[in-house]
Design a protein around this motif. Structure first.
Motif, PDB file in Angstrom:
ATOM      1  N   GLY A 156     -10.458  -2.547  -6.481  1.00 40.37           N
ATOM      2  CA  GLY A 156     -11.082  -3.845  -6.722  1.00 40.37           C
ATOM      3  C   GLY A 156     -11.881  -4.322  -5.543  1.00 40.37           C
ATOM      4  O   GLY A 156     -12.834  -5.086  -5.707  1.00 40.37           O
ATOM      5  N   ASP A 157     -11.517  -3.875  -4.337  1.00 42.26           N
ATOM      6  CA  ASP A 157     -12.346  -4.195  -3.176  1.00 42.26           C
ATOM      7  C   ASP A 157     -13.695  -3.496  -3.336  1.00 42.26           C
ATOM      8  O   ASP A 157     -13.759  -2.365  -3.831  1.00 42.26           O
ATOM      9  CB  ASP A 157     -11.667  -3.732  -1.885  1.00 42.26           C
ATOM     10  CG  ASP A 157     -10.467  -4.606  -1.534  1.00 42.26           C
ATOM     11  OD1 ASP A 157     -10.431  -5.762  -2.017  1.00 42.26           O
ATOM     12  OD2 ASP A 157      -9.572  -4.130  -0.824  1.00 42.26           O
ATOM     13  N   GLU A 158     -14.718  -4.153  -2.874  1.00 45.24           N
ATOM     14  CA  GLU A 158     -16.063  -3.618  -3.083  1.00 45.24           C
ATOM     15  C   GLU A 158     -16.230  -2.233  -2.442  1.00 45.24           C
ATOM     16  O   GLU A 158     -16.901  -1.366  -2.992  1.00 45.24           O
ATOM     17  CB  GLU A 158     -17.094  -4.586  -2.500  1.00 45.24           C
ATOM     18  CG  GLU A 158     -18.504  -4.305  -2.965  1.00 45.24           C
ATOM     19  CD  GLU A 158     -19.481  -5.358  -2.458  1.00 45.24           C
ATOM     20  OE1 GLU A 158     -20.670  -5.057  -2.442  1.00 45.24           O
ATOM     21  OE2 GLU A 158     -19.027  -6.455  -2.067  1.00 45.24           O
ATOM     22  N   TYR A 160     -13.916  -0.027  -1.935  1.00 45.99           N
ATOM     23  CA  TYR A 160     -12.892   0.958  -2.338  1.00 45.99           C
ATOM     24  C   TYR A 160     -13.590   2.251  -2.782  1.00 45.99           C
ATOM     25  O   TYR A 160     -14.458   2.224  -3.656  1.00 45.99           O
ATOM     26  CB  TYR A 160     -12.041   0.384  -3.469  1.00 45.99           C
ATOM     27  CG  TYR A 160     -10.844   1.231  -3.807  1.00 45.99           C
ATOM     28  CD1 TYR A 160      -9.725   1.244  -2.978  1.00 45.99           C
ATOM     29  CD2 TYR A 160     -10.828   2.032  -4.943  1.00 45.99           C
ATOM     30  CE1 TYR A 160      -8.618   2.024  -3.294  1.00 45.99           C
ATOM     31  CE2 TYR A 160      -9.734   2.816  -5.255  1.00 45.99           C
ATOM     32  CZ  TYR A 160      -8.629   2.802  -4.426  1.00 45.99           C
ATOM     33  OH  TYR A 160      -7.535   3.581  -4.723  1.00 45.99           O
ATOM     34  N   HIS A 163     -13.099   6.307  -7.337  1.00 43.35           N
ATOM     35  CA  HIS A 163     -13.338   5.919  -8.730  1.00 43.35           C
ATOM     36  C   HIS A 163     -13.584   7.170  -9.558  1.00 43.35           C
ATOM     37  O   HIS A 163     -13.901   8.226  -9.027  1.00 43.35           O
ATOM     38  CB  HIS A 163     -14.577   5.012  -8.849  1.00 43.35           C
ATOM     39  CG  HIS A 163     -14.412   3.696  -8.177  1.00 43.35           C
ATOM     40  ND1 HIS A 163     -14.747   3.498  -6.858  1.00 43.35           N
ATOM     41  CD2 HIS A 163     -13.939   2.510  -8.622  1.00 43.35           C
ATOM     42  CE1 HIS A 163     -14.491   2.237  -6.517  1.00 43.35           C
ATOM     43  NE2 HIS A 163     -13.993   1.619  -7.572  1.00 43.35           N
TER      44      HIS A 163
ATOM     45  N   LEU B   2      -8.174  -5.798 -12.285  1.00 45.84           N
ATOM     46  CA  LEU B   2      -7.471  -5.425 -11.053  1.00 45.84           C
ATOM     47  C   LEU B   2      -6.432  -6.463 -10.652  1.00 45.84           C
ATOM     48  O   LEU B   2      -5.381  -6.130 -10.122  1.00 45.84           O
ATOM     49  CB  LEU B   2      -8.488  -5.213  -9.941  1.00 45.84           C
ATOM     50  CG  LEU B   2      -9.353  -4.005 -10.271  1.00 45.84           C
ATOM     51  CD1 LEU B   2     -10.626  -4.023  -9.472  1.00 45.84           C
ATOM     52  CD2 LEU B   2      -8.558  -2.750 -10.017  1.00 45.84           C
TER      53      LEU B   2
END
Lengths: 186, 383
Positions: A156-158, A160, A163, B2
C-alpha cells in the motif's frame, strides 16, 4: 493529419488495452507471529534467503517457501527479488547441487498451504497475494515489511516494490464481460 | 483493500481448523528448482523419503530432512594436430552425488565419479594422450552449520582455491579443456581434512551489498590416500568479497609438500576476480603463482599461470566464450611458456543438457615442441 489520427488511434488502443488488464496486486511477505527476526527485510537479504545463501536474518533462522513453479505470483516475485533469468536460475541450482550447497526453497501448492506452513514453522518466510491474505484472514502470522532507504515499506505504500498481475479467473457465461477483455478467452 | 488487509491481520480470526504441522508427504516433495520433461534421480530420493517418513508421522523432523540425489554424464570428441596427438571419442565422466540434510544443521555429502579425461603428456620425448580412467571417490564429508558465519566440514572435500577448482566439473564449466593451471594440477582438486568456513553479510561498505566468504582448511595426504600430490600436512585459506551480487574479488593461499617431487615445499598464491558487465557479458580472471623450494633441471622455481575470459550470453540459453591463457607449463619434460586462445560456443536447450563446441590455438613459445590446434565437441546431461 494522418499521423495525428494514427497517434490518436494508438493512444485510444493503449487506453483500451490498459483498461482490460487486471490491476496490480501486492505480494505480501509473511512470517510466523513467533518469528524472532526483524520487522523488515531488504530485498538483497531476501534474495540471499531465497537462493539459500543466507539462513539467518537478524540472528533468526529463515527458510524460504515458494509458490508453485510457473504461477504468476512466483514469476513476479522471482523477477523482482531474485533478479535472475529463469535459465540462469536453473544453472545456479544445478551448480549448488554439485557443490553440496544451497537447496531450492520448498514449493507449496497454494497461498493457504503457505500460510499454514508459516504458522506451523516459525523459521519460515513465505509470500502470498494481498487478496489471498485478506480472504483467508489467518491468525498466527504477521506481515514482513520491506526495508528500503531506511524505511519499512508495507503493501500500500507508494514505494512498495513487490507486485504482480494476477490472471483473472474465467468469467461465468452471461456476466456481460466483453469477449477478449477478461483474459480468460483462448 | 490494504487498510482491510492490515485490519484483517490485526483482528485475525482463524479461517478453519487445520493441523498444526504439514504432512510428511509434503516434506518428501522432490528437491527441484524447475520441472522439465526429463526423468531424474529425485524420484528415487522421493521414494526413500516416503519409506523413511510414513505419512502418519509428525512432520517437523521430516520437513527438515531433505535428500537430493543427482548425477551427470558427459562425453566428447576431441582432435588435435599435435605431434603424438590423435582424435578420440569417449565417455568422459559418469557422476553420482547424494546430499542428505539430516536437519537444519547437519549434512552428509557423497560424490563418486567415473573419469576418463584425455590429457596431453610427454612420455620418452614424445607427446601422447594419457589414457587413465577409473572410478574415484570425489567427495565424502559431513558438515555442521552453527550459523551462516561458522560452518565446519570434515572428510574429503573440494579444495577452496580460487574460482575454478571448487567448481571444476567438466559439465558445469564453460569450456571443454580446463585452464593451464588446472591441467598442471597446481593444487589437488580435493583435500582430506577439516574446513572451517562461513559468510558475513553487510550493507555498510559504502552502502553496497557486501558478502565476505572465508575458508580455512587443513588436510593430510600420503601414498594410498588418493589425495594426489600432498605428502603430509596441507594448509590453505580463501577469502572472497562479493559486491552487489555482480562483482567478486578473491585471494587464496595454499601450501603443501609434494610427494611426486621429492617432498619439495610448494607455496601457492591465487588472485581472482569476476564482474558482470552490461549486455550480458561476464569477465573473469585468475592468476596463480607457485613457489617451489627446489626443482629439477629445466623447471622454474616460480611458476606463473593466468587466464582471462570473456563470456557473452547472447541468448538465454547460448553463449560465446573467449579465454586467453598463459602459463609456465611443466607437463612437457621442462618448463615451457604456453599460450592458448580458446573459443567456445555453448548451448543449453534445457538447463540439464549442456552442449559445447570448442577451438583452441596452443602456442608453445619455447622448447622443441611445436604449436598445435585443438577442436572438440562435448555433450552432457544432468539427471
Amino acid at each position: 493529419m494522418r499521423l495525428r489520427s494514427l497517434a490518436t488511434s494508438l493512444v485510444l488502443a493503449a487506453a483500451l488495452a490498459g483498461r482490460a488488464e487486471p490491476p496490480l496486486e501486492p505480494i505480501v511477505l509473511i512470517v510466523s507471529a513467533e518469528w524472532p527476526g526483524p520487522d523488515a527485510i531488504d530485498l538483497p537479504t531476501l534474495r540471499r534467503v531465497y537462493l539459500d545463501r543466507q539462513g539467518q536474518v537478524g540472528g533468526a533462522r529463515a527458510r524460504a517457501l515458494h509458490m508453485p513453479s510457473g504461477s504468476p505470483i512466483r514469476e513476479s516475485f522471482s523477477h523482482t527479488v531474485l533478479r535472475r533469468s529463469g535459465a540462469r536460475l536453473e544453472r545456479y541450482w544445478i551448480e549448488q547441487a554439485l557443490l553440496g550447497e544451497g537447496l531450492p526453497p520448498r514449493e507449496l501448492a497454494s497461498a493457504d498451504a503457505v500460510l499454514r506452513r508459516v504458522r506451523a514453522a516459525p523459521d519460515t518466510i513465505g509470500y502470498v497475494a494481498g487478496g489471498d491474505l485478506e480472504r483467508l484472514r489467518p491468525e498466527g502470522v504477521r506481515i514482513l515489511a520491506i526495508a528500503s532507504d531506511g524505511r519499512a515499506l508495507l503493501p500500500g505504500d507508494e514505494a512498495y516494490p513487490l507486485h504482480f498481475r494476477p490472471v483473472p479467473s474465467p468469467a461465468p457465461r452471461g456476466d456481460g464481460t466483453p469477449l477478449g477483455k477478461g483474459g480468460a478467452d483462448p | 483493500m490494504l487498510a482491510g488487509l492490515a485490519l484483517g491481520l490485526a483482528l485475525a480470526t482463524p479461517a478453519r481448523s487445520e493441523p498444526a504441522t504439514a504432512s510428511g508427504r509434503d516434506a518428501c516433495a522432490p528437491v527441484r528448482a524447475q520441472p522439465d520433461p526429463l526423468p531424474d534421480l529425485q524420484q528415487l530420493a522421493e521414494a526413500i523419503c516416503r519409506a523413511l517418513w510414513p505419512d502418519a508421522l509428525p512432520s517437523d523432523a521430516a520437513e527438515r530432512w531433505r535428500l537430493r540425489i543427482g548425477g551427470w554424464i558427459d562425453g566428447s570428441y576431441r582432435d588435435t594436430d599435435s605431434s603424438g596427438g590423435d582424435d578420440s571419442i569417449a565417455l568422459n565422466h559418469a557422476n553420482l552425488h547424494v546430499d542428505v540434510r539430516l536437519d537444519d544443521r547437519w549434512q552428509l555429502f557423497f560424490e563418486g565419479e567415473y573419469e576418463y579425461e584425455p590429457a596431453l603428456i610427454e612420455e620418452s620425448d614424445e607427446r601422447e594422450w594419457s589414457d587413465e580412467r577409473g572410478w574415484e571417490l570425489e567427495q565424502l564429508y559431513g558438515e555442521y552449520r552453527y550459523a551462516d558465519f561458522l560452518r565446519a566440514r570434515g572428510g574429503r572435500f573440494s579444495t577452496p582455491f580460487g574460482y575454478w577448482t571448487p567448481v571444476h566439473w567438466s559439465i558445469n564449466v564453460d569450456t571443454i579443456e580446463a585452464p593451464l593451471y588446472e591441467e598442471n594440477r597446481i593444487v589437488p582438486e580435493q583435500q582430506i581434512g577439516l574446513r572451517v568456513f562461513g559468510s558475513i553479510f553487510s550493507d555498510r561498505i559504502r552502502e553496497l551489498q557486501t558478502e565476505i566468504e572465508y575458508s580455512l582448511y587443513g588436510g593430510y595426504g600420503e601414498d594410498g590416500w588418493a589425495t594426489g600430490k600432498p605428502d603430509g600436512l596441507t594448509l590453505g585459506t580463501d577469502l572472497r568479497l562479493r559486491l552487489e551480487d555482480r562483482h567478486m574479488l578473491g585471494v587464496s593461499l595454499y601450501t603443501q609438500e609434494n610427494g611426486d617431487e621429492d617432498d619439495r615445499r610448494e607455496n601457492n598464491l591465487m588472485i581472482y576476480a569476476e564482474t558482470r558487465l552490461p549486455f550480458d557479458l561476464l569477465l573473469r580472471s585468475e592468476y596463480v603463482r607457485q613457489h617451489r623450494n627446489r626443482t629439477r633441471p629445466g623447471y622454474v622455481h616460480n611458476a606463473d599461470l593466468f587466464y582471462a575470459k570473456l563470456r557473452w550470453d547472447f541468448l538465454e540459453r547460448a553463449y560465446l566464450n573467449y579465454r586467453f591463457e598463459y602459463g609456465e607449463d611443466d607437463r612437457l619434460g621442462e618448463t615451457v611458456d604456453h599460450v592458448a586462445h580458446r573459443f567456445t560456443l555453448g548451448v543449453q536447450p534445457i538447463a540439464r543438457i549442456r552442449l559445447k563446441a570448442e577451438y583452441a590455438r596452443h602456442i608453445l613459445e619455447e622448447g622443441p615442441l611445436g604449436d598445435y590446434d585443438f577442436w572438440g565437441i562435448s555433450a552432457g546431461l544432468f539427471f
